[in-house]
Design an enzyme around this catalytic site. Structure first.
Site, PDB file in Angstrom:
ATOM      1  N   GLU A 126       0.784  -0.995  -0.035  1.00 45.84           N
ATOM      2  CA  GLU A 126      -0.133  -0.229   0.074  1.00 45.84           C
ATOM      3  C   GLU A 126       0.790   1.187  -0.023  1.00 45.84           C
ATOM      4  OE1 GLU A 126      -2.813   0.564   3.253  1.00 45.84           O
ATOM      5  OE2 GLU A 126      -3.822   2.173   2.302  1.00 45.84           O
ATOM      6  N   GLY A 266       3.593   2.025  11.120  1.00 47.48           N
ATOM      7  CA  GLY A 266       3.092   1.097  12.284  1.00 47.48           C
ATOM      8  C   GLY A 266       2.872  -0.318  11.901  1.00 47.48           C
ATOM      9  N   ASN A 270      -2.670  -6.283   5.434  1.00 47.86           N
ATOM     10  CA  ASN A 270      -2.614  -7.259   4.138  1.00 47.86           C
ATOM     11  C   ASN A 270      -3.802  -8.493   4.703  1.00 47.86           C
ATOM     12  OD1 ASN A 270      -0.529  -5.824   3.155  1.00 47.86           O
ATOM     13  ND2 ASN A 270       0.724  -6.896   4.881  1.00 47.86           N
ATOM     14  N   GLU A 303      -5.619  -2.868  12.822  1.00 48.06           N
ATOM     15  CA  GLU A 303      -5.307  -3.664  11.616  1.00 48.06           C
ATOM     16  C   GLU A 303      -6.320  -4.721  11.578  1.00 48.06           C
ATOM     17  OE1 GLU A 303      -3.179  -2.241   9.700  1.00 48.06           O
ATOM     18  OE2 GLU A 303      -2.404  -0.980  11.301  1.00 48.06           O
ATOM     19  N   HIS A 306      -9.726  -3.345  10.183  1.00 48.99           N
ATOM     20  CA  HIS A 306      -9.544  -3.255   8.520  1.00 48.99           C
ATOM     21  C   HIS A 306      -9.808  -4.403   7.953  1.00 48.99           C
ATOM     22  CE1 HIS A 306      -7.717   0.627   7.484  1.00 48.99           C
ATOM     23  NE2 HIS A 306      -6.576   0.602   8.246  1.00 48.99           N
ATOM     24  N   GLU A 325      -9.447   4.576   6.476  1.00 48.19           N
ATOM     25  CA  GLU A 325      -8.648   4.963   7.680  1.00 48.19           C
ATOM     26  C   GLU A 325      -9.436   5.760   8.724  1.00 48.19           C
ATOM     27  OE1 GLU A 325      -6.112   3.481   8.094  1.00 48.19           O
ATOM     28  OE2 GLU A 325      -5.513   2.837   6.156  1.00 48.19           O
TER      29      GLU A 325
HETATM   30  N1  B3K Z   1      -2.809   0.905   5.735  1.00 48.97           N
HETATM   31  C1  B3K Z   1      -1.655   1.043   6.330  1.00 48.97           C
HETATM   32  C2  B3K Z   1      -0.935   2.470   5.981  1.00 48.97           C
HETATM   33  C3  B3K Z   1      -0.107   2.275   4.568  1.00 48.97           C
HETATM   34  C4  B3K Z   1       0.829   3.438   4.490  1.00 48.97           C
HETATM   35  C5  B3K Z   1       1.614   3.563   3.193  1.00 48.97           C
HETATM   36  N2  B3K Z   1       2.374   4.557   3.076  1.00 48.97           N
HETATM   37  C6  B3K Z   1      -1.701   1.116   7.641  1.00 48.97           C
HETATM   38  C7  B3K Z   1      -2.903   1.332   8.265  1.00 48.97           C
HETATM   39  O1  B3K Z   1      -3.724   2.631   8.221  1.00 48.97           O
HETATM   40  O2  B3K Z   1      -3.576   0.483   9.100  1.00 48.97           O
HETATM   41 ZN    ZN Z   2      -5.545   1.824   8.752  1.00 52.91          ZN
END
Ligand code: B3K
Ligand code: ZN
Length: 877
Positions: A126, A266, A270, A303, A306, A325
């Site tokens: 990402e 952080g 995935n 995470e 998500h 986000e």
């Molecule tokens: N979605 C990822 C962040 C990706 C950052 C790319 N520079 C982490 C998160 O927000 O959970």
């Molecule tokens: Zn996130």
């Protein structure tokens, strides 16, 4: 820059011309520096797109071979320009075979496939890292089913992981083995992940509400396995919470977390295979502070959450990033609030927003939570998209209530599961599920800048009514000079003379309804009248911080002290103290500039004393009440800021409070001492360590000795760090002893050494720049590791005294490091160079010194898009 970087616009969105139904990937790890990737794509024309027969794929990896429906394409069968591979005359549906070769060891950007900790391999895709692995429509609205086969030497890469469920494994020959993973869910390429190497796992399991047994694994390098137990508990708590609060269950048979020491942020969500920065997963009492534990739990939750808000329903394009986000941050905030103290969490989040997002929203890179354009998408993983985005989601919740919000969420999933959608789709689900009009609310997505609410109140004794006059405005931001009034949920209460909440009855209502009301502010100016109010109340405004705005109201000092003592809303209680401090600090800054001797109002000292002596209050809450606005927050309060003056004034207030309340601090320190470490005592430790830091400001010897003793003897990192912080700015033998012992004791622990580097760089002592320069060649330091770069350079860039040294030495040092870092890792360099973004807030001498350094950076040949975008916006601002 070699060529003018291209700006991408949200308004240019076009649906993809071709879709991918299936992706079969084979990663052949041939040697450390060579992985060959074969990708077979089953593709077809998108019926929803305008007709075209040129297939365009994103990619920057070395192309080894290309075949369309089995026919090899020679150099005349395609073009490859600016990382776009174009193949003309493709049929309506076809199979494309792409072979690429990559060197993960040479990849220091930590995007795509890269090596870390020897030869272990990890990915980060990402937003646009997948194109560094293979050629693909690398955009979130192309969702496909992936299978991944990994082949590697078994001794060197015993563990081979990817998304989904493991469906097979075996030996290729005597030395090499293979593993195949299949992800049954469609996903965009940014959620692809692969990990290969020598790793160990902690295993556990979780049974979902509907009875699915899920295998849980947390993978680390073997030496870190003794620090993952807490994370495992956090995974299970997250799974349970999402079932109970949102009705959402996990959907695969296995959920894996992998920890890696070199990582740009952080963690990454995935599908089925989250990859985490070690700092966001490892946690053990002796090496992690209470704040670290809290952060680990929040990021694990984030995470995991998500999986539904981001993965099952994803973003149509990267401008919609806040869709996943903002929503997921809101969910992780609620998770922490439900598990711990809601009041403390809310205050911490608001403090964070104010310290980090407000400056962004007032600076040269200000953007709406749904940006309109970008040069480098990585620059838009911002406090605005994440934290202000979460505040926007919270406002739906405030307007609709928990039940209404959940109805909206259910409709959102019913409509969009398996799709890539927009922020407007989310707003429509909230509006439709509740049958409310949220048209004006859309402005929160398109307008940048922190809105201001200017409020005044008047009491009419004869009519027994109290009227609030509310005016809203929003400052101009780059590219947006005219702003329209927003729909702002404004939560208020009225407090009577005895300190208790009054029942609230708005004019026109038959009876009072509750003691906190959410007023709908929609116009530039509006009034709200409460009736049946017997005497002049003290208004409690923006309770729970119901909207991400700046509030001004002309409370008297005594009213602020009254609110600090009495408000039933914990946030508003804390906020009264902050407002009181802000008022005094502004005055002290003016006095300092005029050369008037500084004096702290007795009423403020009394209010602090009252908090210290309130033994019924939660100690974590008390510690927050007793913390002044940070230097960064104070910088936002003034124009033509002199950082040295900000530091002097804040230090003066702290010294005065330390002196005037020495007995009370002492008592708080003593009371906080415990024999045994218990996680639940985090608040008590926070208050005790704050008291210790205050006491070391006195000219007494014993607090320094107490700090030294605590530092050397503590069995937990919170107390060690509390003592290290208390000694950080004191030039004394105790400090030298502790710092030496700490660096020696923890030299082999990368995460603890990050704390050490951050302390060095944050110090106010005169030789700080030299110490930071020396730390650059410490054996535990390397610019190639993002945690290290952030710990040392990031902390230095927040150092009011030394980054902003009047001779420009701090600016020059940091600019040099940005240039060095840009050649290694543009994403990290761009975060560090953003520390120059408050240039326009500074007095002219420093502003010019900064300008010079930024011009030097911009003139550098081969500058990354990442740094170019930030610096050019800064200089234009
Ligand atoms: N979605 C990822 C962040 C990706 C950052 C790319 N520079 C982490 C998160 O927000 O959970
Ligand atoms: Zn996130």
């Amino acid at each position: 820059m070699s060529q003018q970087p291209q700006i991408k616009y949200r308004s240019d969105y076009q649906p993809p011309a071709y879709l991918v139904d299936k992706v079969d990937l084979t990663f052949d790890i041939i040697e450390d520096t060579l992985t060959r990737v074969h990708s077979r794509l089953v593709m077809r024309r998108n019926p929803a797109a305008t007709a075209a027969n040129v297939l365009q794929l994103d990619g920057s990896a070395r192309l080894h071979s290309l075949a369309l429906d089995g026919d090899k394409l020679g150099p005349d069968g395609y073009t490859l320009e600016n990382e776009v591979l174009s193949i003309p005359n493709v049929p309506d549906s076809f199979i494309l075979d792409v072979e690429t070769e990559i060197d993960p060891v040479a990849n220091s950007s930590l995007m795509g496939l890269y090596a870390s900790g020897g030869s272990n391999l990890y990915t980060q895709c990402e937003p646009e890292g997948f194109r560094k692995i293979t050629y693909y429509p690398d955009r979130p609205d192309v969702m496909a089913k992936f299978s991944t086969t990994i082949i590697a030497d078994k001794a060197k890469y015993p563990v081979l992981l990817s998304n989904g469920n493991k469906v097979g494994e075996g030996m290729v020959d005597k030395k090499r083995h293979w593993v195949k993973w299949v992800d049954p869910y469609k996903k965009p390429s940014y959620l692809f992940a692969l990990v290969a190497g020598k790793l160990s796992a902690l295993r556990d399991s979780y049974t979902t509400r509907s009875g699915r047994n899920v295998l849980l694994e947390i993978w680390t390098v073997p030496a870190d396995q003794d620090k993952v137990e807490f994370a495992m508990g956090a995974v299970k708590r997250s799974m349970k919470w999402d079932e109970e609060r949102f009705g959402l269950e996990y959907d695969l048979d296995i959920y894996m977390i992998v920890a890696v020491g070199d990582f740009n942020m952080g963690a990454m969500e995935n599908k089925g295979l989250n990859i985490f920065n070690t700092s966001a997963v490892l946690a053990r009492q002796d090496t992690s502070t209470d704040a670290d534990f809290q952060r680990v739990e929040a990021i694990i939750g984030h995470e995991y959450f998500h999986n539904w808000t981001g993965n099952r329903v994803t973003c149509r394009d990267w401008f919609q990033l806040s869709l996943k986000e903002g929503l997921t941050v809101f969910r992780d905030q609620e998770f922490s609030s439900d598990l711990d103290s809601r009041a403390v969490k809310r205050i911490q989040d608001v403090k964070n927003l104010r310290q980090l997002q407000f400056p962004e929203d007032a600076g040269p890179t200000a953007h709406p939570i749904r940006p309109d354009s970008y040069i480098e998408m990585n620059n838009f993983y911002t406090m605005t998209v994440y934290e202000k985005g979460a505040e926007v989601v919270r406002m739906y919740h405030t307007l609709l209530g928990e039940a209404g919000f959940q109805k909206g969420m259910q409709l959102y999933f019913r409509r969009h599961d398996g799709q890539a959608v927009t922020c407007d789709d989310f707003r429509a689900a909230m509006a439709d599920a509740n049958d409310v009009d949220l048209a004006q609310f859309a402005l929160w997505y398109s307008q940048a800048g922190t809105p201001q609410l200017q409020v005044s109140g008047d009491y009419d004794a004869e009519a027994r009514s109290y009227t609030l006059h509310v005016q809203q405005s929003c400052p101009a931001t780059p590219g947006q000079s005219d702003k329209q009034p927003l729909h702002i949920p404004f939560a208020v209460g009225l407090i009577g003379e005895d300190g208790s909440d009054l029942p609230l009855q708005l004019q026109g209502e038959d009876a009072a309804q509750g003691t906190t009301r959410v007023l709908d502010v929609r116009a530039a100016a509006q009034t709200f009248t409460f009736i049946n109010v017997d005497s002049t109340p003290v208004p409690s405004l923006l309770r729970g911080y119901s909207a991400p705005v700046k509030l001004s109201f002309d409370w008297r000092d005594s009213e602020l002290a009254f609110l600090m003592a009495n408000d039933s809303d914990a946030f508003a209680r804390w906020e009264a103290g902050q407002a009181y401090a802000e008022r005094l600090i502004r005055q002290l800054l003016a006095d300092h500039a005029a050369g008037t001797p500084l004096k702290l109002a007795a009423g403020f000292i009394d209010a602090f004393r009252a908090v210290l002596e309130d033994h019924a209050a939660d100690p974590a809450f008390k510690a927050l009440m007793l913390t002044l606005p940070s230097e960064a927050e104070i910088l936002e309060m003034v124009d033509e800021a002199d950082p040295a003056a900000i530091h002097t004034v804040r230090d003066f207030v702290l010294d005065t409070l330390a002196q005037a309340l020495r007995g009370e601090w002492h008592a708080a320190f003593d009371l906080g001492q415990t024999r045994d470490y218990k996680p639940a005592d985090a608040g008590r430790r926070a208050l005790k360590n704050l008291a210790l830091a205050m006491l070391t400001r006195l000219a007494d010897a014993w607090p320094l000795e107490a700090a030294e003793q605590q530092c050397l003897q503590a069995d937990n990192m919170s107390d060690q760090m509390g003592a290290m912080l208390a000694l950080r700015d004191r030039d004394c033998e105790e400090r030298d002893n502790c710092y030496l012992a700490f660096a020696e004791r923890w030299q082999d622990n990368a995460l603890v050494m990050d704390k050490y580097f951050a302390l060095l760089a944050g110090s106010q002592l005169p030789c700080t720049l030299e110490h930071v320069q020396a730390a650059m060649s410490h054996p535990a330091f390397t610019l190639r590791n993002p945690n290290k770069a952030r710990a040392l350079l990031g902390s230095f860039g927040r150092n009011m005294l030394h980054f902003h040294a009047a001779d420009g030495s701090g600016y020059q040092f940091l600019a040099d490091q940005v240039l060095a870092l840009d050649a290694i890792n543009p994403q990290v360099a761009s975060r560090i160079v953003s520390l120059f973004n408050r240039r326009q807030k500074l007095e002219p001498v420093r502003r010019n010194l900064m300008t010079r350094e930024l011009q030097r950076i911009l003139a550098k040949d081969g500058l990354s898009k990442d740094v170019y975008e930030i610096v050019s916006k800064n200089l234009a601002g």
